[in-house]
Motif scaffolding. Structure first.
Motif, PDB file in Angstrom:
ATOM      1  N   SER A   1      28.243  76.633 -77.622  1.00  0.00           N
ATOM      2  CA  SER A   1      27.038  77.443 -77.787  1.00  0.00           C
ATOM      3  C   SER A   1      26.138  77.332 -76.559  1.00  0.00           C
ATOM      4  O   SER A   1      25.570  78.335 -76.087  1.00  0.00           O
ATOM      5  N   GLN A   2      26.012  76.127 -76.000  1.00  0.00           N
ATOM      6  CA  GLN A   2      25.165  75.925 -74.823  1.00  0.00           C
ATOM      7  C   GLN A   2      25.741  76.645 -73.600  1.00  0.00           C
ATOM      8  O   GLN A   2      24.991  77.183 -72.784  1.00  0.00           O
ATOM      9  N   MET A   3      27.051  76.658 -73.471  1.00  0.00           N
ATOM     10  CA  MET A   3      27.676  77.387 -72.368  1.00  0.00           C
ATOM     11  C   MET A   3      27.370  78.881 -72.454  1.00  0.00           C
ATOM     12  O   MET A   3      27.097  79.530 -71.440  1.00  0.00           O
ATOM     13  N   MET A   4      27.439  79.402 -73.663  1.00  0.00           N
ATOM     14  CA  MET A   4      27.141  80.825 -73.821  1.00  0.00           C
ATOM     15  C   MET A   4      25.674  81.116 -73.502  1.00  0.00           C
ATOM     16  O   MET A   4      25.352  82.174 -72.953  1.00  0.00           O
ATOM     17  N   GLN A   5      24.789  80.199 -73.810  1.00  0.00           N
ATOM     18  CA  GLN A   5      23.379  80.382 -73.468  1.00  0.00           C
ATOM     19  C   GLN A   5      23.181  80.387 -71.949  1.00  0.00           C
ATOM     20  O   GLN A   5      22.258  81.035 -71.439  1.00  0.00           O
ATOM     21  N   LEU A   6      24.046  79.671 -71.227  1.00  0.00           N
ATOM     22  CA  LEU A   6      23.957  79.595 -69.768  1.00  0.00           C
ATOM     23  C   LEU A   6      24.708  80.725 -69.072  1.00  0.00           C
ATOM     24  O   LEU A   6      24.645  80.851 -67.852  1.00  0.00           O
ATOM     25  N   SER A   7      25.419  81.546 -69.842  1.00  0.00           N
ATOM     26  CA  SER A   7      26.327  82.541 -69.253  1.00  0.00           C
ATOM     27  C   SER A   7      25.640  83.851 -68.867  1.00  0.00           C
ATOM     28  O   SER A   7      26.312  84.771 -68.379  1.00  0.00           O
ATOM     29  N   ASN A   8      24.353  83.962 -69.096  1.00  0.00           N
ATOM     30  CA  ASN A   8      23.594  85.169 -68.723  1.00  0.00           C
ATOM     31  C   ASN A   8      24.163  86.440 -69.347  1.00  0.00           C
ATOM     32  O   ASN A   8      24.365  87.461 -68.672  1.00  0.00           O
ATOM     33  N   GLY A   9      24.454  86.384 -70.636  1.00  0.00           N
ATOM     34  CA  GLY A   9      24.854  87.596 -71.350  1.00  0.00           C
ATOM     35  C   GLY A   9      26.314  87.976 -71.238  1.00  0.00           C
ATOM     36  O   GLY A   9      26.670  89.130 -71.529  1.00  0.00           O
ATOM     37  N   ALA A  10      27.177  87.051 -70.828  1.00  0.00           N
ATOM     38  CA  ALA A  10      28.602  87.358 -70.759  1.00  0.00           C
ATOM     39  C   ALA A  10      29.162  87.619 -72.159  1.00  0.00           C
ATOM     40  O   ALA A  10      28.593  87.170 -73.160  1.00  0.00           O
ATOM     41  N   ARG A  11      30.274  88.351 -72.229  1.00  0.00           N
ATOM     42  CA  ARG A  11      30.876  88.668 -73.523  1.00  0.00           C
ATOM     43  C   ARG A  11      31.356  87.397 -74.210  1.00  0.00           C
ATOM     44  O   ARG A  11      32.091  86.614 -73.631  1.00  0.00           O
ATOM     45  N   ASP A  12      30.934  87.183 -75.430  1.00  0.00           N
ATOM     46  CA  ASP A  12      31.274  85.981 -76.189  1.00  0.00           C
ATOM     47  C   ASP A  12      32.705  86.103 -76.711  1.00  0.00           C
ATOM     48  O   ASP A  12      33.022  87.027 -77.470  1.00  0.00           O
ATOM     49  N   LEU A  13      33.554  85.176 -76.293  1.00  0.00           N
ATOM     50  CA  LEU A  13      34.969  85.207 -76.670  1.00  0.00           C
ATOM     51  C   LEU A  13      35.279  84.334 -77.880  1.00  0.00           C
ATOM     52  O   LEU A  13      36.416  84.317 -78.358  1.00  0.00           O
ATOM     53  N   ARG A  14      34.298  83.620 -78.367  1.00  0.00           N
ATOM     54  CA  ARG A  14      34.543  82.714 -79.481  1.00  0.00           C
ATOM     55  C   ARG A  14      34.922  83.487 -80.739  1.00  0.00           C
ATOM     56  O   ARG A  14      34.337  84.511 -81.052  1.00  0.00           O
ATOM     57  N   GLN A  15      35.894  82.942 -81.473  1.00  0.00           N
ATOM     58  CA  GLN A  15      36.372  83.602 -82.687  1.00  0.00           C
ATOM     59  C   GLN A  15      35.943  82.869 -83.957  1.00  0.00           C
ATOM     60  O   GLN A  15      36.120  83.392 -85.065  1.00  0.00           O
ATOM     61  N   LYS A  16      35.430  81.663 -83.803  1.00  0.00           N
ATOM     62  CA  LYS A  16      34.974  80.825 -84.923  1.00  0.00           C
ATOM     63  C   LYS A  16      36.129  80.311 -85.782  1.00  0.00           C
ATOM     64  O   LYS A  16      36.165  79.142 -86.157  1.00  0.00           O
ATOM     65  N   LEU A  17      37.091  81.191 -86.114  1.00  0.00           N
ATOM     66  CA  LEU A  17      38.259  80.795 -86.900  1.00  0.00           C
ATOM     67  C   LEU A  17      39.514  81.047 -86.076  1.00  0.00           C
ATOM     68  O   LEU A  17      39.634  82.090 -85.416  1.00  0.00           O
ATOM     69  N   TYR A  18      40.436  80.079 -86.111  1.00  0.00           N
ATOM     70  CA  TYR A  18      41.654  80.160 -85.311  1.00  0.00           C
ATOM     71  C   TYR A  18      42.861  79.787 -86.179  1.00  0.00           C
ATOM     72  O   TYR A  18      42.710  79.277 -87.281  1.00  0.00           O
ATOM     73  N   GLY A  19      44.043  80.062 -85.661  1.00  0.00           N
ATOM     74  CA  GLY A  19      45.257  79.768 -86.406  1.00  0.00           C
ATOM     75  C   GLY A  19      45.386  78.281 -86.734  1.00  0.00           C
ATOM     76  O   GLY A  19      45.018  77.409 -85.936  1.00  0.00           O
ATOM     77  N   THR A  20      45.916  77.988 -87.911  1.00  0.00           N
ATOM     78  CA  THR A  20      46.030  76.591 -88.366  1.00  0.00           C
ATOM     79  C   THR A  20      47.466  76.144 -88.602  1.00  0.00           C
ATOM     80  O   THR A  20      47.697  75.017 -89.027  1.00  0.00           O
ATOM     81  N   ASP A  21      48.436  77.005 -88.328  1.00  0.00           N
ATOM     82  CA  ASP A  21      49.827  76.665 -88.641  1.00  0.00           C
ATOM     83  C   ASP A  21      50.261  75.352 -87.996  1.00  0.00           C
ATOM     84  O   ASP A  21      50.847  74.481 -88.645  1.00  0.00           O
TER      85      ASP A  21
END
Length: 307
Positions: A196-216
């Motif tokens: 979250s802190q990296m995104m705050q420092l990114s000056n509005g870059a597109r957020d790539l986080r998905q929050k949920l990822y594969g668990t297999d």
């Protein structure tokens, strides 16, 4: 007392030979052209190392001493303790060597703690788990977004693993204690907060986080898993941490290659401090992996660079 004739002859002969030698030397200089007189201090200034070269030289020398079996253990410990700082300096001072400096600092941090345990010394680690004190970084927004994705994915993975080990679904001598005392959940929160802190420092870059990822993979191999980068089988949390470290370093290294520092001295210092914190964050992930049993040798951690 009269001079002996043969001594006088020898004395005159030596002078004749010396004069002849000087004449020959003068002739050679006149034909070939003797070098210009040396200007005092010129050679020194031409050979002065850049900050990057000085950092690499110091870090490499310290690492060699830290790993030398011929040196007393106390000297190895002191060398490793200094080298962990020197490699961070490489990461900050050398635009093309951010990833190397960061990973080697993690190796020397681990080496320092190994030697400290043998000596019974109390050595504070250099670990950084969040970017609370960072106001700006000289890194492009897209690179920070990629690094944030790596941390967010690691936060999700450690949360899933914490749940499995706390519930007793999975058991492992290394991971179970981390889940039971809350360490694994704390790691998950730190990963997510750093992202979250990296995104705050990114000056509005597109957020790539998905929050949920594969668990297999996590569900099938909660205790141990194969690292796809080098084929090594290791503790699952360790592989999660090492994967996060690699992805962060690669993303940031792509940006440091074209990084331009500001002209203002204070701004430069602030930018370098931000870069240092990013390096420490990635190094902390790698160091955590080493503590969980991931091999700290070059063949394991630099395998991706050889492909």
């Amino acid at each position: 007392m009269p001079t002996r004739p043969h001594l006088l002859y020898a004395h005159r002969a030596r002078h004749s030979r010396l004069a002849a030698a000087l004449s020959c030397l003068l002739a050679v200089c006149m034909l070939a052209g003797c070098a210009a007189p040396r200007i005092a201090g010129r050679a020194e200034s031409e050979q002065r190392l850049s900050p990057c070269e000085s950092a690499v030289e110091a870090a490499s020398a310290g690492t060699e001493r830290a790993m030398s079996a011929d040196s007393p253990i106390t000297m190895r410990y002191v060398a490793a303790k200094q080298a962990q700082h020197d490699w961070l300096d490489v990461a900050v001072q050398c635009p093309l060597r951010f990833a190397e400096g960061t990973m080697r600092s993690a190796q020397m941090q681990y080496r320092t703690q190994q030697l400290a345990r043998v000596l019974g010394a109390n050595s504070k680690t250099l670990t950084v788990t969040r970017l609370d004190s960072v106001a700006s970084v000289p890194i492009g927004g897209d690179a920070l977004a990629q690094a944030a994705l790596a941390d967010d994915r690691a936060g999700f993975a450690t949360e899933v693993l914490a749940g499995r080990f706390v519930s007793g679904v999975a058991r492992d001598a290394r991971t179970t204690p981390l889940a039971e005392d809350g360490t694994l959940l704390a790691m998950s929160e730190n990963h997510k907060q750093a992202a979250s802190q990296m995104m705050q420092l990114s000056n509005g870059a597109r957020d790539l986080r998905q929050k949920l990822y594969g668990t297999d993979e996590l569900l099938a191999h909660s205790a141990n898993v194969t690292d796809p980068v080098n084929g090594l089988r290791a503790n699952t949390v360790a592989v999660v941490e090492m994967s996060c470290a690699r992805e962060e370093m690669q993303a940031i290294a792509q940006s440091t290659r074209t990084m331009e520092l500001p002209d203002d001295a204070n701004a430069v210092q602030q930018a370098q401090q931000g870069l240092l914190q990013l390096s420490l964050l990635a190094a902390t992930h790698a160091y955590t992996a080493f503590n969980l049993g991931y091999p700290s040798s070059d063949y394991a951690v630099f395998a991706a660079d050889d492909e």
